[in-house]
Design a protein around this motif. Structure first.
Motif, PDB file in Angstrom:
ATOM      1  N   ARG A 189       0.846  -1.198   0.000  1.00 28.21           N
ATOM      2  CA  ARG A 189       0.000   0.000   0.000  1.00 28.21           C
ATOM      3  C   ARG A 189       0.880   1.246   0.000  1.00 28.21           C
ATOM      4  N   SER A 206       0.085  -2.985 -12.305  1.00 32.46           N
ATOM      5  CA  SER A 206      -0.370  -2.983 -10.915  1.00 32.46           C
ATOM      6  C   SER A 206      -1.051  -4.297 -10.562  1.00 32.46           C
ATOM      7  N   ASN A 231      -3.427  -4.629  -8.823  1.00 34.82           N
ATOM      8  CA  ASN A 231      -4.877  -4.413  -8.806  1.00 34.82           C
ATOM      9  C   ASN A 231      -5.524  -4.679 -10.161  1.00 34.82           C
ATOM     10  N   GLN A 232      -4.702  -4.854 -11.201  1.00 34.15           N
ATOM     11  CA  GLN A 232      -5.222  -5.054 -12.551  1.00 34.15           C
ATOM     12  C   GLN A 232      -5.225  -6.535 -12.913  1.00 34.15           C
TER      13      GLN A 232
END
Length: 255
Positions: free
Chosen positions: A76, A179, A181-182
């Protein structure tokens, strides 16, 4: 000309009785290790044990400092001052170095973990703070990173650099990592990953997530231990590299 490559994995990323990777098996495969320094994972006992296991397996040791983000595993983003980044780096490198000295060895390299590792490629504030910490601590340490701001900051300070390439992570067209997140950010097909690694090493090319060929360069191949099937993947990659005439050795190895 015979090529050589350092194979490195992130180790010691457990805490207490918990661990997320098969460190013992990976130590039979890799030539170097990035050891967690307590901020995203790791603890004194884990660090001590991992250093000792690296020595027993002739695996070179590197510090893997992170943002202070144990809950998020260092993945994060954090808005820290340059002083905070520099002192956090010194704290973590110093901790691992203490164990290295206690067991009669030295650190080979430093490579920032997770989101910090992403930030130092793109943001000069974070890059300069990390380079400053390493220069103050031990200017013989190798900085392992992607091309970008940290590499440039290190060059200005006369520090050694080794570029890293990623076996199981997708690349954007600008050479950055996709990322997590992808979708498609982490690859899992062992055959695809192996052929991809061979192409990166032999041709300096990789296909980006959009299908375009891009140039990559590196002398250190990172294998993530927390990826499913990591030991099988690492074994196949190592065996394929050796079969193709690639010598596996740590960054400081002379033979």
């Amino acid at each position: 000309m015979i090529k050589s490559l350092d194979i490195v994995s992130d180790l010691g990323e457990g805490f207490g009785s918990y661990q997320i990777a098969d460190d013992d098996s990976l130590l039979q495969i890799v030539s170097s290790a990035n050891i967690a320094c307590g901020f995203h994972a790791g603890d004194p006992r884990t660090m001590a044990s991992t250093v000792q296991k690296c020595i027993a397996n002739n695996v070179a040791i590197g510090a893997h400092p992170s943002f202070p983000d144990r809950v998020g595993f260092g993945r994060r983003g954090m808005d820290l001052s340059a002083l905070e980044v520099e002192t956090d780096m010194l704290y973590q490198i110093g901790a691992l170095n203490g164990f290295a000295q206690a067991f009669g060895t030295k650190l080979q390299h430093v490579t920032p973990h997770g989101k910090l590792g992403n930030y130092v490629v793109e943001d000069s504030k974070y890059a300069n703070a990390v380079a400053e910490a390493i220069a103050k601590f031990d200017d013989s340490l190798i900085i392992v990173t992607l091309p970008g701001e940290l590499a440039e900051a290190a060059k200005k300070k006369g520090l050694r650099i080794a570029y890293t390439i990623f076996a199981d992570r997708a690349y954007n067209t600008d050479g950055s990592l996709v990322s997590r997140n992808q979708p498609g950010a982490v690859l899992h097909d062992i055959d695809l990953i192996t052929s991809r690694v061979l192409r990166m090493v032999n041709e300096g090319k990789v296909t980006s997530i959009t299908g375009q060929d891009i140039t990559v360069k590196g002398s250190s191949l990172l294998l993530h231990g927390d990826t499913a099937g990591s030991v099988q993947m690492a074994t196949k990659i190592r065996d394929s590299l050796i079969a193709n005439g690639i010598i596996i050795k740590s960054l400081n190895a002379t033979k």
